[in-house]
Write a protein that holds these residues in place. Structure first.
Motif, PDB file in Angstrom:
ATOM      1  N   PHE A   1       8.922  -3.398   6.077  1.00  0.00           N
ATOM      2  CA  PHE A   1       7.848  -3.382   5.086  1.00  0.00           C
ATOM      3  C   PHE A   1       6.500  -3.617   5.764  1.00  0.00           C
ATOM      4  O   PHE A   1       5.466  -3.156   5.306  1.00  0.00           O
ATOM      5  CB  PHE A   1       8.060  -4.487   4.060  1.00  0.00           C
ATOM      6  CG  PHE A   1       9.073  -4.156   3.006  1.00  0.00           C
ATOM      7  CD1 PHE A   1       8.984  -2.968   2.296  1.00  0.00           C
ATOM      8  CD2 PHE A   1      10.091  -5.032   2.710  1.00  0.00           C
ATOM      9  CE1 PHE A   1       9.906  -2.672   1.305  1.00  0.00           C
ATOM     10  CE2 PHE A   1      11.011  -4.746   1.715  1.00  0.00           C
ATOM     11  CZ  PHE A   1      10.916  -3.565   1.010  1.00  0.00           C
TER      12      PHE A   1
ATOM     13  N   ALA B   1       4.394   3.087  -0.778  1.00  0.00           N
ATOM     14  CA  ALA B   1       5.252   4.231  -0.520  1.00  0.00           C
ATOM     15  C   ALA B   1       4.454   5.514  -0.382  1.00  0.00           C
ATOM     16  O   ALA B   1       4.956   6.594  -0.581  1.00  0.00           O
ATOM     17  CB  ALA B   1       6.278   4.357  -1.637  1.00  0.00           C
TER      18      ALA B   1
ATOM     19  N   PHE C   1       5.154  -3.203  -0.334  1.00  0.00           N
ATOM     20  CA  PHE C   1       5.694  -1.859  -0.132  1.00  0.00           C
ATOM     21  C   PHE C   1       4.720  -0.800  -0.631  1.00  0.00           C
ATOM     22  O   PHE C   1       4.449  -0.676  -1.811  1.00  0.00           O
ATOM     23  CB  PHE C   1       7.020  -1.734  -0.876  1.00  0.00           C
ATOM     24  CG  PHE C   1       7.679  -0.400  -0.706  1.00  0.00           C
ATOM     25  CD1 PHE C   1       7.778   0.196   0.530  1.00  0.00           C
ATOM     26  CD2 PHE C   1       8.223   0.256  -1.797  1.00  0.00           C
ATOM     27  CE1 PHE C   1       8.403   1.414   0.694  1.00  0.00           C
ATOM     28  CE2 PHE C   1       8.850   1.478  -1.637  1.00  0.00           C
ATOM     29  CZ  PHE C   1       8.942   2.048  -0.389  1.00  0.00           C
TER      30      PHE C   1
ATOM     31  N   VAL D   1      13.251   2.949   4.504  1.00  0.00           N
ATOM     32  CA  VAL D   1      11.807   2.822   4.338  1.00  0.00           C
ATOM     33  C   VAL D   1      11.116   4.055   4.913  1.00  0.00           C
ATOM     34  O   VAL D   1      10.246   4.651   4.294  1.00  0.00           O
ATOM     35  CB  VAL D   1      11.280   1.549   5.027  1.00  0.00           C
ATOM     36  CG1 VAL D   1       9.761   1.518   5.006  1.00  0.00           C
ATOM     37  CG2 VAL D   1      11.839   0.317   4.340  1.00  0.00           C
TER      38      VAL D   1
ATOM     39  N   SER E   1      12.962   4.292  -2.231  1.00  0.00           N
ATOM     40  CA  SER E   1      12.457   4.468  -3.591  1.00  0.00           C
ATOM     41  C   SER E   1      13.595   4.637  -4.585  1.00  0.00           C
ATOM     42  O   SER E   1      13.602   4.030  -5.650  1.00  0.00           O
ATOM     43  CB  SER E   1      11.549   5.693  -3.646  1.00  0.00           C
ATOM     44  OG  SER E   1      10.412   5.475  -2.859  1.00  0.00           O
TER      45      SER E   1
ATOM     46  N   GLY F   1       7.998  -8.525   0.661  1.00  0.00           N
ATOM     47  CA  GLY F   1       7.967  -7.153   1.155  1.00  0.00           C
ATOM     48  C   GLY F   1       7.798  -6.140   0.043  1.00  0.00           C
ATOM     49  O   GLY F   1       7.069  -5.166   0.181  1.00  0.00           O
ATOM     50  N   ARG F   2       8.457  -6.389  -1.079  1.00  0.00           N
ATOM     51  CA  ARG F   2       8.333  -5.445  -2.184  1.00  0.00           C
ATOM     52  C   ARG F   2       6.909  -5.386  -2.666  1.00  0.00           C
ATOM     53  O   ARG F   2       6.397  -4.348  -3.055  1.00  0.00           O
ATOM     54  CB  ARG F   2       9.266  -5.832  -3.314  1.00  0.00           C
ATOM     55  CG  ARG F   2      10.616  -5.177  -3.186  1.00  0.00           C
ATOM     56  CD  ARG F   2      11.248  -4.925  -4.532  1.00  0.00           C
ATOM     57  NE  ARG F   2      11.250  -6.100  -5.380  1.00  0.00           N
ATOM     58  CZ  ARG F   2      10.455  -6.241  -6.422  1.00  0.00           C
ATOM     59  NH1 ARG F   2       9.615  -5.302  -6.733  1.00  0.00           N
ATOM     60  NH2 ARG F   2      10.503  -7.323  -7.140  1.00  0.00           N
TER      61      ARG F   2
END
Lengths: 259, 326, 262
Positions: free
Chosen positions: C168, C259, C257, C85, C91, C253-254
Motif C-alpha cells: 500500500f 487505485a 489505497f 495491488v 479492487s 493501508g486501506r
C-alpha cells in the motif's frame, strides 16, 4: 556494435524503472549485508565445528563463497528477470513482438532487462573475493582472472537455465524451475570436497556448478592447470551451440499465442 | 430517495515526478518531488432507484476515480458519497452485498480454472444458497448464451466470452446498484450488443440502478436516458440525452447523394464538418441556417437524395470535449 | 462463524483445483527446497571423517526433519498481495464481503494438499537412498512437531501478509520479505543444528522467532536434541504481535489505497 547499444539502453531503462522502488532497494542492500556476514560466519562455523574441506584453508574456501555469491548476483540481476519475462511473454502471446525485431532473438530474450536486485550480491561477492585474495597474497591479475572466469561461469549457468526454460516454457511458468536451478548455487558456495561422492558427481556433471565456482578459484590458486579454463570455455561453447539449436527447434513449433 | 449520492466529491492524488534519463533517475532516487493532481473536483449528482445513467468523459476525466469512490475503493479527499444509505468506504457487508463493479480492463475470474469455479467462490462469499445459485447461473448463462463455456478454463476463452462470464460473476449476488466501467471495451459488435441487452434486461427485471461508462456511444444510446459528462474532473452536464443534443448540438446532419461528382471545396461555404467522398457528401449545418442551406444546395447541385438527421452522439460529445469547459 | 466455515470450505476446494493446475511448478518449487540436503551432505561427510558432534545417521535424520518443517511452513502471501495491488485485482477482493486474508490463507492451505503427496514421495526416495536414517519418532513427538510446524506456518503467514500489506505504501515490497527469509536461513537451524552454534549466538536470538521456526518441529521429529517447549510460547507471542501488525497495516493501508490506474 548495435548489440552493445541495445544492451546498454535496455539496462539503463530497466535500472531506472527499478530505482523507483527505493525502499525495496535499501532492503535488498541490507539483506545482502546480512547474508554476506551470515555466509562468512557459517563458513567459519563449519570450519570450527570440524567440517573437512579436503585441505582447503579458510580464506581459500572464502574465495569459493565469493564466487558463488557473484553468480547469485548474476542470477538475480539477469537470469531470473529475463527468463521470467520470457515465460510471461509466452503465456500472454507478446513473444511475437520479440520475433519481429531485427535483432538476434536469443540475445533479445536473454538481455532484455536487468534487475537492480542483483547488484548488492555482485558487490558483496566481489568484495569477499578481494578480501580473501588480499589475505592470501594473490595478485591483482589473479583476481581479475578469477572475475573473468566467473563471467564465463555466469554465462554458462545462464545458458543452462535458458535451455531448461526453453524446454519447460510451453507447459509452465518457469520461475519455480529457476528457483530449483538457483538452489544449486547454494551448494556451489563450498568446495566440492566438502560433500560425499554422490553429491560431488551431481555437481560436476548433472548441474555442473563445480565448474562454475571451484574450477576458476583453483586455477587462480595454482592448484590445477589453467587448461581447465579451456574446459570451462568448452562447456560454454557447447552450451551456446546447444541453446541456439534448441531455440531454433522451439521456434519451428511455436504457434504464437493460444488465446 | 436517491440510491446514489455524490455530493461535491473530490479526489486529489500525489504523483511522484521523474525526469527521463540516468540523471533524472538518480535525482528521483535521492530526493523525490511530488505533484498534486486533482482527478475529481467537486462533482455532485444523484441517481434514483432503477435509473440507468451514462457517465461520459474522455480518458483521464475522472470517471473511474468517481466509480471507485462510489464503490468504496477510494476514500474521497473531500465531499460525501452515499450509496443505498451507506457510506461506501466503510465497506459494510450489507453495502458490499448490494453493489457490484465491473471493469472492462480487469478480470476477477480465476485465470487457470473454469468459470464455474469462480462462480462457486462468489456464491460462497456472497452466501447464496446452493439451489438459488444453480438457478441464477442457469438463468444468466442462458441470457448471455454462454452455457457451454462455463466448464472451460478462463484462459481458453475469447475476450467476448470472458467479459460475459465476468458479468455473470459480478451479478450473481443480484446487486441493486451496478457500476459498470467500460464493460464493452474491445468487444466486437455482436458481443457489445449481447452485453448491452443483458444489462438492460437485468436492470429492468430487478429494478437495479446502473451507472455506466463507455467509449461506445451505442452503449449509452441503447441503455441510458440520462447522461452525466465530466471533463478534467469537473461536471460538465447532467441531464437527458435529448437535452444534451439540443444544448450542445444545435446542428443537423445533412447527407447528399449527387448525380455527378463535384469539385473539392465546393461545400465549404455551406456548413461545418464537411465529409466529401466522390458523390456522397456530409455536412453539419446549424439549425437556423438549415432551411436556407438545403434550398441553396438543391438549387446549386443536381441532388439524387438528401436526408437531414441528428448528428451521431460520438461527434457531439467529441466537439464538447474538444471545446473544453462549457 | 459457520458462514465463514462454509466460505472457507468452498475457497479451499476451488484453490485446491487451482493449485493442481500448477503441480509442475510446485514440483520444482519443492525440489528447489532441497538445499538442506546439501548441508546434510557436508555435515555427514564431516561426521564420516569423525570430526563432529553427531553421527552421519543423526545428521541425515535431522536435515530430513528440517526439510519437512521448512516445506510445511512455506508462504508467499507477500507476493500474492503485492501482485493484487499491482494488477488492480485487489479492487475485486475489496468489493466482496470477505476479508482478502481468508482467500490467501485458503490458497496456502490448499497448496499444502498438493505439496504433501510430493513430500511423501521424496520421503520414500530418501528412505531408500539413506537406509536407516528415518526413525519413527513416536506419536507424541510427531504430533507436537506438527503443532509447532503449524504455529510456525501461521507466524510466517502473518509476517508475509504484513509485508504484502506494505505494498500500500511501497510499490514493491518483495525484497523486504527476503530479510525475514535470510534471518531464518541463518538462525533457524537450516544450515546446521543450532546446538553447534556458539552459546552467545544461541542466547542472543533465543527470544526472536527464528530459532524456533524450523528447529522446534525438527527437534521433535528427529530427536537429535530434546525439544524446547518454550519455543511454542515464543512463536505464539510473535504470531500475536504480527497479527496485530497485520490488522493495523490493513486498516491504515486501506485508507491509503489509491487505485488510480491500477
Amino acid at each position: 556494435m548495435r548489440y552493445w547499444r541495445v544492451l546498454f539502453r535496455n539496462l539503463a531503462t530497466w535500472l531506472s524503472a527499478e530505482m523507483a522502488y527505493r525502499e525495496d532497494f535499501l532492503a535488498a542492500v541490507l539483506t545482502a549485508l546480512i547474508t554476506t556476514a551470515g555466509r562468512v560466519f557459517a563458513l567459519w562455523g563449519m570450519f570450527t565445528a570440524g567440517v573437512d574441506f579436503g585441505g582447503w584453508r579458510f580464506e581459500e574456501a572464502l574465495l569459493v563463497v565469493g564466487a558463488a555469491v557473484v553468480l547469485m548476483g548474476a542470477f538475480a540481476g539477469l537470469v531470473e528477470p529475463n527468463l521470467s519475462a520470457f515465460s510471461r511473454r509466452v503465456f500472454q502471446g507478446t513473444l511475437d513482438f520479440v520475433f519481429l525485431k531485427p535483432l538476434d532473438t536469443q540475445f533479445l530474450i536473454m538481455f532484455e532487462r536487468v534487475s537492480l536486485w542483483g547488484l548488492p550480491d555482485l558487490v558483496a561477492g566481489t568484495w569477499l573475493i578481494v578480501a580473501a585474495a588480499q589475505r592470501l597474497g594473490l595478485s591483482l591479475a589473479a583476481v581479475l582472472a578469477l572475475l573473468g572466469g566467473l563471467g564465463c561461469a555466469a554465462l554458462l549457468f545462464y545458458l543452462l537455465a535458458f535451455g531448461a526454460a526453453l524446454v519447460a516454457v510451453r507447459s509452465m511458468y518457469v520461475s519455480n524451475l529457476l528457483h530449483f536451478l538457483a538452489a544449486f548455487l547454494q551448494a556451489a558456495q563450498y568446495p566440492a570436497t566438502a560433500y560425499g561422492r554422490g553429491f560431488r558427481w551431481i555437481f560436476t556433471f548433472f548441474v555442473p556448478v563445480y565448474w562454475m565456482t571451484q574450477v576458476p578459484v583453483e586455477v587462480v590458486l595454482g592448484r590445477v592447470s589453467g587448461a581447465l579454463f579451456l574446459a570451462l570455455g568448452f562447456w560454454l561453447a557447447l552450451a551456446l551451440a546447444a541453446s541456439r539449436l534448441a531455440l531454433r527447434l522451439a521456434m519451428r513449433s511455436y504457434t504464437s499465442a493460444s488465446s | 430517495m436517491s440510491v446514489v449520492v455524490a455530493n461535491r466529491l473530490s479526489k486529489m492524488y500525489q504523483v511522484a515526478e521523474k525526469e527521463p534519463g540516468l540523471a533524472g533517475t538518480l535525482r528521483h532516487f535521492v530526493a523525490r518531488r511530488y505533484k498534486q493532481i486533482a482527478a475529481v473536483r467537486e462533482v455532485s449528482f444523484e441517481l434514483g432507484e432503477g435509473e440507468i445513467v451514462g457517465f461520459l468523459g474522455p480518458n483521464g476525466a475522472g470517471k473511474t476515480t468517481t466509480l471507485k469512490m462510489l464503490t468504496g475503493l477510494l476514500y474521497p479527499t473531500s465531499g460525501r458519497a452515499q450509496v443505498l444509505g451507506y457510506v461506501p468506504h466503510e465497506r459494510r457487508s450489507g453495502f458490499l452485498k448490494q453493489i457490484t463493479l465491473v471493469m472492462g480492463n480487469k478480470a476477477q475470474l480465476i485465470w487457470d480454472l473454469p468459470v464455474l469455479d469462480t462462480l462457486r467462490v462468489n456464491a460462497a462469499v456472497y452466501e447464496i444458497p446452493e439451489v438459488e445459485y444453480k438457478k441464477r447461473v442457469a438463468q444468466f448463462a442462458e441470457m448471455l448464451a454462454i452455457e457451454d463455456i462455463l466448464t472451460q478454463p478462463v484462459r481458453k476463452l475469447s475476450l467476448g466470452q470472458r467479459m460475459k462470464a465476468e458479468l455473470l460473476a459480478s451479478l450473481l449476488h443480484h446487486p441493486r446498484v451496478l457500476f459498470l466501467d467500460e464493460p464493452t471495451l474491445g468487444l466486437d459488435v455482436n458481443a457489445q450488443v449481447a452485453v448491452r441487452d443483458f444489462v438492460r434486461s437485468y436492470a429492468r427485471e430487478r429494478g437495479a440502478t446502473v451507472l455506466l461508462t463507455s467509449h461506445y456511444m451505442a452503449d449509452i444510446e441503447a441503455l441510458a436516458e440520462r447522461v452525466i459528462l465530466i471533463h478534467e474532473g469537473r461536471l460538465l452536464f447532467d441531464g437527458g440525452l435529448e437535452t444534451l443534443l439540443d444544448r450542445f448540438a444545435p446542428y443537423k446532419e445533412v447527407r447528399l447523394d449527387l448525380a455527378e461528382p463535384a469539385p473539392a471545396g465546393a461545400f465549404d461555404a455551406f456548413g461545418e464538418g464537411v465529409d466529401f467522398e466522390g458523390r456522397s457528401v456530409r455536412l453539419l449545418v446549424t439549425k437556423e441556417r438549415l432551411t436556407g442551406v438545403v434550398a441553396a444546395l438543391l438549387e446549386r447541385f443536381e441532388v439524387r437524395d438528401l436526408t437531414v438527421d441528428e448528428p451521431p452522439l460520438e461527434e457531439v460529445i467529441g466537439r464538447i470535449f474538444a471545446a473544453g469547459a462549457v | 462463524m459457520s458462514a465463514l466455515t462454509a466460505k472457507m470450505r468452498t475457497l479451499l476446494s476451488v484453490y485446491y483445483a487451482y493449485m493442481l493446475e500448477y503441480r509442475a511448478e510446485i514440483v520444482f518449487w519443492v525440489l528447489g527446497g532441497l538445499v538442506p540436503f546439501f548441508f546434510m551432505a557436508a555435515w555427514s561427510e564431516a561426521a564420516r571423517q569423525g570430526h563432529t558432534a553427531y553421527t552421519p545417521g543423526e545428521y541425515e535424520r535431522y536435515f530430513f526433519a528440517v526439510f519437512i518443517a521448512r516445506q510445511l511452513a512455506i508462504v508467499w502471501a507477500n507476493w500474492t498481495f503485492s501482485d493484487w495491488v499491482r494488477t488492480g485485482k485487489l479492487s475485486f477482493h475489496l468489493l466482496q464481503p470477505l476479508d482478502p486474508a481468508w482467500r490467501i490463507l485458503a490458497d496456502h492451505a490448499a497448496e499444502r494438499g498438493v505439496r504433501l503427496p510430493m513430500l511423501a514421495l521424496i520421503g520414500l526416495v530418501f528412505a531408500l537412498l539413506f537406509p536407516g536414517a528415518l526413525v519413527w519418532p513416536g506419536w507424541a513427538p510427531l504430533l507436537l512437531g506438527l503443532a509447532a510446524s503449524t504455529l510456525a506456518f501461521l507466524l510466517s503467514f502473518l509476517v508475509a501478509y504484513s509485508v504484502g500489506l506494505l505494498s500500500f505504501w511501497f510499490e514493491d515490497a518483495t525484497e523486504i520479505f527476503e530479510l525475514w527469509y535470510v534471518l531464518m536461513l541463518f538462525f533457524s537451524g537450516m544450515l546446521a543444528p543450532l546446538s553447534l552454534y556458539p552459546e552467545a549466538v544461541q542466547r542472543a536470538v533465543y527470544y526472536t522467532p527464528f530459532p524456533h521456526l524450523v528447529y522446534l518441529p525438527a527437534s521433535y521429529w528427529s530427536g537429535l536434541e530434546p525439544a524446547d517447549p518454550r519455543g511454542f510460547a515464543v512463536l505464539g507471542f510473535w504470531a500475536l504481535v504480527f497479527f496485530a501488525v497485520a490488522r493495523l497495516l490493513w486498516r491504515a493501508g486501506r485508507r491509503r489505497f489509491s487505485a488510480m490506474g491500477a
